[in-house]
Scaffold this motif. Structure first.
Motif, mmCIF file in Angstrom:
data_model
loop_
_atom_site.group_PDB
_atom_site.id
_atom_site.type_symbol
_atom_site.label_atom_id
_atom_site.label_comp_id
_atom_site.label_asym_id
_atom_site.label_seq_id
_atom_site.Cartn_x
_atom_site.Cartn_y
_atom_site.Cartn_z
ATOM 1 N N GLU A 106 -7.229 -25.859 -5.358
ATOM 2 C CA GLU A 106 -8.648 -26.093 -5.077
ATOM 3 C C GLU A 106 -9.054 -25.424 -3.767
ATOM 4 O O GLU A 106 -10.131 -24.836 -3.657
ATOM 5 N N ARG A 107 -8.206 -25.493 -2.767
ATOM 6 C CA ARG A 107 -8.513 -24.852 -1.483
ATOM 7 C C ARG A 107 -8.438 -23.333 -1.595
ATOM 8 O O ARG A 107 -9.207 -22.618 -0.948
ATOM 9 N N ALA A 108 -7.521 -22.836 -2.425
ATOM 10 C CA ALA A 108 -7.415 -21.387 -2.631
ATOM 11 C C ALA A 108 -8.702 -20.855 -3.271
ATOM 12 O O ALA A 108 -9.181 -19.775 -2.902
ATOM 13 N N ARG A 109 -9.245 -21.605 -4.203
ATOM 14 C CA ARG A 109 -10.489 -21.179 -4.861
ATOM 15 C C ARG A 109 -11.633 -21.096 -3.866
ATOM 16 O O ARG A 109 -12.498 -20.216 -3.962
ATOM 17 N N GLN A 110 -11.647 -22.000 -2.901
ATOM 18 C CA GLN A 110 -12.687 -21.960 -1.874
ATOM 19 C C GLN A 110 -12.455 -20.805 -0.901
ATOM 20 O O GLN A 110 -13.403 -20.152 -0.468
ATOM 21 N N ALA A 139 0.830 -1.209 0.000
ATOM 22 C CA ALA A 139 0.000 0.000 0.000
ATOM 23 C C ALA A 139 0.864 1.259 0.000
ATOM 24 O O ALA A 139 0.559 2.240 -0.688
ATOM 25 N N ARG A 140 1.944 1.221 0.750
ATOM 26 C CA ARG A 140 2.837 2.380 0.846
ATOM 27 C C ARG A 140 3.575 2.648 -0.462
ATOM 28 O O ARG A 140 3.707 3.802 -0.893
ATOM 29 N N GLU A 141 4.033 1.591 -1.115
ATOM 30 C CA GLU A 141 4.876 1.756 -2.288
ATOM 31 C C GLU A 141 4.105 1.825 -3.605
ATOM 32 O O GLU A 141 4.558 2.479 -4.551
ATOM 33 N N PHE A 142 2.957 1.161 -3.672
ATOM 34 C CA PHE A 142 2.248 1.054 -4.953
ATOM 35 C C PHE A 142 0.821 1.570 -4.921
ATOM 36 O O PHE A 142 0.180 1.700 -5.962
ATOM 37 N N GLY A 143 0.301 1.849 -3.726
ATOM 38 C CA GLY A 143 -1.084 2.282 -3.635
ATOM 39 C C GLY A 143 -2.042 1.146 -3.981
ATOM 40 O O GLY A 143 -1.671 -0.031 -3.989
ATOM 41 N N ARG A 144 -3.277 1.510 -4.255
ATOM 42 C CA ARG A 144 -4.278 0.510 -4.614
ATOM 43 C C ARG A 144 -3.972 -0.070 -5.988
ATOM 44 O O ARG A 144 -3.748 0.663 -6.958
ATOM 45 N N LEU A 145 -3.935 -1.411 -6.075
ATOM 46 C CA LEU A 145 -3.600 -2.092 -7.321
ATOM 47 C C LEU A 145 -4.858 -2.549 -8.042
ATOM 48 O O LEU A 145 -5.843 -2.935 -7.401
ATOM 49 N N ASP A 146 -4.802 -2.544 -9.351
ATOM 50 C CA ASP A 146 -5.909 -3.106 -10.120
ATOM 51 C C ASP A 146 -5.737 -4.621 -10.262
ATOM 52 O O ASP A 146 -6.669 -5.386 -10.072
ATOM 53 N N SER A 147 -4.510 -5.063 -10.594
ATOM 54 C CA SER A 147 -4.282 -6.488 -10.813
ATOM 55 C C SER A 147 -3.011 -6.943 -10.115
ATOM 56 O O SER A 147 -2.009 -6.216 -10.055
ATOM 57 N N LEU A 148 -3.055 -8.158 -9.575
ATOM 58 C CA LEU A 148 -1.913 -8.723 -8.848
ATOM 59 C C LEU A 148 -1.805 -10.206 -9.157
ATOM 60 O O LEU A 148 -2.806 -10.925 -9.148
ATOM 61 N N LEU A 149 -0.602 -10.659 -9.438
ATOM 62 C CA LEU A 149 -0.326 -12.076 -9.657
ATOM 63 C C LEU A 149 0.530 -12.582 -8.508
ATOM 64 O O LEU A 149 1.590 -12.033 -8.215
ATOM 65 N N VAL A 204 -7.081 -10.538 -8.013
ATOM 66 C CA VAL A 204 -5.949 -11.370 -7.598
ATOM 67 C C VAL A 204 -5.942 -12.648 -8.412
ATOM 68 O O VAL A 204 -6.957 -13.342 -8.511
ATOM 69 N N HIS A 205 -4.805 -12.940 -9.012
ATOM 70 C CA HIS A 205 -4.608 -14.177 -9.780
ATOM 71 C C HIS A 205 -3.481 -14.945 -9.107
ATOM 72 O O HIS A 205 -2.434 -14.364 -8.809
ATOM 73 N N GLY A 206 -3.687 -16.231 -8.833
ATOM 74 C CA GLY A 206 -2.678 -17.033 -8.160
ATOM 75 C C GLY A 206 -2.251 -18.240 -8.980
ATOM 76 O O GLY A 206 -3.074 -18.848 -9.678
ATOM 77 N N LEU A 207 -0.967 -18.568 -8.890
ATOM 78 C CA LEU A 207 -0.429 -19.775 -9.526
ATOM 79 C C LEU A 207 0.226 -20.642 -8.462
ATOM 80 O O LEU A 207 0.908 -20.129 -7.570
ATOM 81 N N ASP A 208 0.013 -21.943 -8.561
ATOM 82 C CA ASP A 208 0.724 -22.879 -7.693
ATOM 83 C C ASP A 208 0.841 -24.211 -8.419
ATOM 84 O O ASP A 208 -0.034 -24.559 -9.231
ATOM 85 N N VAL A 209 1.897 -24.951 -8.140
ATOM 86 C CA VAL A 209 2.106 -26.224 -8.827
ATOM 87 C C VAL A 209 1.239 -27.334 -8.247
ATOM 88 O O VAL A 209 1.143 -28.416 -8.831
ATOM 89 N N SER A 210 0.589 -27.087 -7.109
ATOM 90 C CA SER A 210 -0.230 -28.111 -6.458
ATOM 91 C C SER A 210 -1.714 -27.924 -6.771
ATOM 92 O O SER A 210 -2.308 -26.904 -6.413
ATOM 93 N N GLU A 211 -2.298 -28.912 -7.397
ATOM 94 C CA GLU A 211 -3.740 -28.868 -7.681
ATOM 95 C C GLU A 211 -4.534 -28.889 -6.384
ATOM 96 O O GLU A 211 -5.558 -28.218 -6.267
ATOM 97 N N LYS A 212 -4.068 -29.655 -5.393
ATOM 98 C CA LYS A 212 -4.762 -29.704 -4.102
ATOM 99 C C LYS A 212 -4.818 -28.316 -3.479
ATOM 100 O O LYS A 212 -5.862 -27.880 -2.971
ATOM 101 N N ALA A 213 -3.687 -27.630 -3.484
ATOM 102 C CA ALA A 213 -3.629 -26.297 -2.882
ATOM 103 C C ALA A 213 -4.521 -25.319 -3.624
ATOM 104 O O ALA A 213 -5.241 -24.518 -3.006
ATOM 105 N N GLN A 261 -8.750 -15.670 -9.078
ATOM 106 C CA GLN A 261 -8.589 -16.615 -10.173
ATOM 107 C C GLN A 261 -7.311 -17.396 -9.932
ATOM 108 O O GLN A 261 -6.232 -16.806 -9.807
ATOM 109 N N PHE A 262 -7.426 -18.727 -9.860
ATOM 110 C CA PHE A 262 -6.291 -19.558 -9.492
ATOM 111 C C PHE A 262 -6.087 -20.669 -10.505
ATOM 112 O O PHE A 262 -7.049 -21.269 -10.987
#
Length: 216
Positions: A117-121, A76-86, A106-115, A127-128
């Motif tokens: 699925e929980r992030a989506r919940q 927040a201090r360095e970039f202010g309000r963001l429109d998109s974040l990966l 917010v868009h997230g990437l992870d190599v674990s399908e299990k993880a 978007q994950f």
């Protein structure tokens, strides 16, 4: 009478401190097994195995929550309000939920399908994708993200230099956090980035290094 009292005591719920201690022991035992052979070697199968149990990294702990809060303050201090974040290495979405407070999308990437699925919940509006940073394909029309983060994940990358370069390709700005003892290995790669900025996060006896840079 004594026997009945003993049986009654056995049926009473386990005290919360005892339950927490038992959970801690189970988590540590499992992670010691699951992360065997995991290091800076892109061992995605073992990382996915870690998520056989929920919250294997203990992301609900006071220390991690303090890190999330401090990271948000720096963003927040360095970039202010963001429109998109990966978020690279989003895991089960614990930090994603915090990052959603400083970004519209917010868009997230992870190599674990299990993880993932929980992030989506945990973060229904995010978007994950279960994907590797280097093999995931993006639509040609996708603009660069306002910010790309990689918090507590660079330790597991075999090619830190390539990872940082890919982050800069995808984001107008980038930010990473590193558990301080790992700075000896990861730090030299970060120090090669032009205009690198640094800060520290402290909680109890734990210290993290925060680094960020601008690509425009």
């Amino acid at each position: 009478m004594v026997a009945a009292q003993k049986l009654q005591g056995m049926s009473e719920p386990m005290p919360s401190k005892a339950r927490a201690l038992l959970q801690k022991i189970k988590r540590r035992t499992w992670m010691k097994y699951a992360l065997r052979g995991v290091g800076p070697n892109d061992n995605f199968e073992r990382l996915d195995l870690a998520y056989t149990i929920e919250d294997p990294w203990n992301m609900d702990s006071p220390g991690e929550i303090a890190r999330f809060e401090a990271t948000n303050r720096i963003i927040a201090r360095e970039f202010g309000r963001l429109d998109s974040l990966l978020e690279i290495g989003c895991g089960e979405g614990h930090q994603s939920a915090w990052l959603a407070r400083v970004a519209n999308r917010v868009h997230g990437l992870d190599v674990s399908e299990k993880a993932v699925e929980r992030a989506r919940q945990r973060v229904p509006d995010g978007q994950f994708d279960a994907a590797d940073l280097f093999t995931h394909t993006w639509p040609e029309s996708t603009p660069r993200f306002d910010l790309v983060t990689a918090c507590e994940v660079l330790y597991y990358m075999s090619d830190v230099e390539r990872t940082l370069a890919r982050m800069s390709e995808l984001g107008r700005n980038c930010l990473v956090t590193i558990f301080a003892p790992a700075a000896r290995r990861v730090g030299p790669h970060l120090d090669r980035i032009a205009n690198l900025r640094k800060d520290w996060i402290w909680h109890g006896g734990t210290v993290w290094l925060v680094c960020w840079w601008r690509n425009e």
